[in-house]
Scaffold this motif. Structure first.
Motif, mmCIF file in Angstrom:
data_model
loop_
_atom_site.group_PDB
_atom_site.id
_atom_site.type_symbol
_atom_site.label_atom_id
_atom_site.label_comp_id
_atom_site.label_asym_id
_atom_site.label_seq_id
_atom_site.Cartn_x
_atom_site.Cartn_y
_atom_site.Cartn_z
ATOM 1 N N SER A 120 39.876 39.573 38.687
ATOM 2 C CA SER A 120 41.119 40.352 39.554
ATOM 3 C C SER A 120 41.059 39.704 41.046
ATOM 4 O O SER A 120 42.070 39.783 41.761
ATOM 5 C CB SER A 120 40.760 41.805 39.683
ATOM 6 O OG SER A 120 39.584 42.034 40.223
ATOM 7 N N GLY A 186 45.024 40.964 40.319
ATOM 8 C CA GLY A 186 44.899 41.258 39.078
ATOM 9 C C GLY A 186 45.355 40.383 37.813
ATOM 10 O O GLY A 186 45.271 40.740 36.709
ATOM 11 N N ARG A 191 45.690 43.165 35.664
ATOM 12 C CA ARG A 191 46.775 44.217 36.067
ATOM 13 C C ARG A 191 47.376 45.266 34.979
ATOM 14 O O ARG A 191 47.292 46.377 35.298
ATOM 15 C CB ARG A 191 47.782 43.322 36.966
ATOM 16 C CG ARG A 191 48.924 44.365 37.699
ATOM 17 C CD ARG A 191 49.584 43.178 38.618
ATOM 18 N NE ARG A 191 50.636 43.865 39.200
ATOM 19 C CZ ARG A 191 51.604 43.308 39.978
ATOM 20 N NH1 ARG A 191 51.221 41.971 40.438
ATOM 21 N NH2 ARG A 191 52.297 43.908 40.755
ATOM 22 N N LEU A 247 42.561 46.699 43.201
ATOM 23 C CA LEU A 247 44.275 46.651 42.829
ATOM 24 C C LEU A 247 44.967 47.913 43.852
ATOM 25 O O LEU A 247 45.842 47.550 44.452
ATOM 26 C CB LEU A 247 44.523 46.971 41.578
ATOM 27 C CG LEU A 247 43.991 45.838 40.463
ATOM 28 C CD1 LEU A 247 44.457 46.278 39.112
ATOM 29 C CD2 LEU A 247 44.903 44.547 41.037
ATOM 30 N N LEU A 251 47.725 46.832 45.945
ATOM 31 C CA LEU A 251 48.751 46.796 45.423
ATOM 32 C C LEU A 251 49.531 48.298 45.499
ATOM 33 O O LEU A 251 50.693 48.513 45.378
ATOM 34 C CB LEU A 251 48.992 46.333 43.759
ATOM 35 C CG LEU A 251 48.712 45.033 43.516
ATOM 36 C CD1 LEU A 251 48.616 44.782 41.863
ATOM 37 C CD2 LEU A 251 49.811 44.300 44.009
ATOM 38 N N PHE A 255 47.218 52.431 41.618
ATOM 39 C CA PHE A 255 46.109 51.949 40.909
ATOM 40 C C PHE A 255 44.810 52.702 41.402
ATOM 41 O O PHE A 255 43.833 52.272 41.088
ATOM 42 C CB PHE A 255 45.964 50.380 41.000
ATOM 43 C CG PHE A 255 46.681 49.354 40.357
ATOM 44 C CD1 PHE A 255 46.473 49.271 38.741
ATOM 45 C CD2 PHE A 255 47.899 48.919 41.021
ATOM 46 C CE1 PHE A 255 47.429 48.459 38.302
ATOM 47 C CE2 PHE A 255 48.758 48.228 40.183
ATOM 48 C CZ PHE A 255 48.528 48.074 38.685
#
Length: 282
Positions: A120, A186, A191, A247, A251, A255
């Motif tokens: 990741s 990821g 991911r 993550l 992101l 997550f």
């Protein structure tokens, strides 16, 4: 043989041992470097056991003694010097991986390749620590390596086209299929896999269904070979937690690890390796 004739693997745990197994069976001479003598001896036994199983099952036709003649272990990074490729397979921690990669690169010839088995972390950011970032990429192997059909080839911003092509060829020569992705948190596999697993955990937490039934829905309904919760147990809940936290930081909150995952890790329920996770492995 188009895989490098000499390959190094840094770290001889489950993933590192699997990677060493893959290159040994492809004809390469492999050295696994570990932190101390005990860990190195354990790594040798791990790889040797995997090779013996492959011979017994007939998936490898060469005699075991020939395969073992290609394998060695060490505690000295200097033993990476002859390698045309070194794959780093230490725990999923950026600082640890970056320091390890820098130390390995110092031992390699200028024309050698370097790769990380990260699942990741940013390949581009790891490459920034190196003197030759164009000779570095991600090679994300999957557990268990001998049985997996996939290697995710992750291209950093500075990865050369030559290395991108070579990595595809190595993957095919190892009897696996390359999936090539550009560096992103990821990548593709972690991911998507983590997104499904986190939602499955929330469903258990909310009492929607049992772990067994949630996994059965994905296996029977979507033809996944293993359900997301059993896969989490195999990967390790601590590993999944670390990836999810990374993550979430890169992101966004979709997550964010659910409480059930954090609580299980805090209790030491890490999955198959501890005997208990979302399932009982004892």
């Amino acid at each position: 043989m188009t895989v490098p004739s000499n390959v190094g693997v840094l770290g001889g745990g489950r993933m590192g041992a699997g990677i060493a197994h893959a290159f040994c069976t492809a004809g390469a001479t492999v050295v696994v470097v570990e932190r101390d003598d005990d860990a190195a001896a354990a790594a040798y036994e791990r790889v040797a056991a995997n090779l013996a199983k492959s011979v017994e099952r007939g998936t490898v036709t060469e005699p075991l003694e020939v395969l073992l003649s290609r394998l060695s272990v060490s505690t000295d990074y200097a033993d990476f010097a002859p390698a045309g490729l070194v794959v780093e397979a230490v725990p999923e921690d950026f600082a640890l991986k970056a320091a390890a990669l820098v130390a390995v690169e110092e031992q390699l010839a200028p024309d050698a390749w370097l790769a990380s088995n990260t699942s990741s972390l940013s390949v581009s950011e790891l490459a920034e620590k190196l003197q030759r970032p164009e000779r570095f990429c991600g090679l994300h192997f999957f557990n268990p390596v001998p049985a997996s059909d996939l290697i995710e080839v992750v291209l950093g911003k500075q990865t050369s086209e030559e290395l991108a092509g070579a990595a595809r060829t190595w993957t095919q020569d190892l009897g696996k299929t390359p999936v090539v992705v550009n560096d992103a948190p990821g990548f593709a596999s972690s991911r998507l896999g983590v997104a499904i697993a986190l939602e499955a955990m929330r469903m258990v937490e909310e009492g929607v269904a049992s772990a067994e039934d949630i996994d059965a829905a994905m296996v029977l309904g979507y033809k996944h070979p293993t359900g997301p919760l059993r896969t989490t147990d195999i990967v390790g809940l601590d590993v999944r937690l670390g990836i999810a936290e990374y993550l979430a930081a890169t992101l966004g909150p979709r997550f964010e690890p659910p409480r059930i995952l954090r609580d299980k890790v805090a209790r030491g329920e890490l999955g198959r390796k501890t005997g208990t996770g979302f399932f009982d492995w004892k």
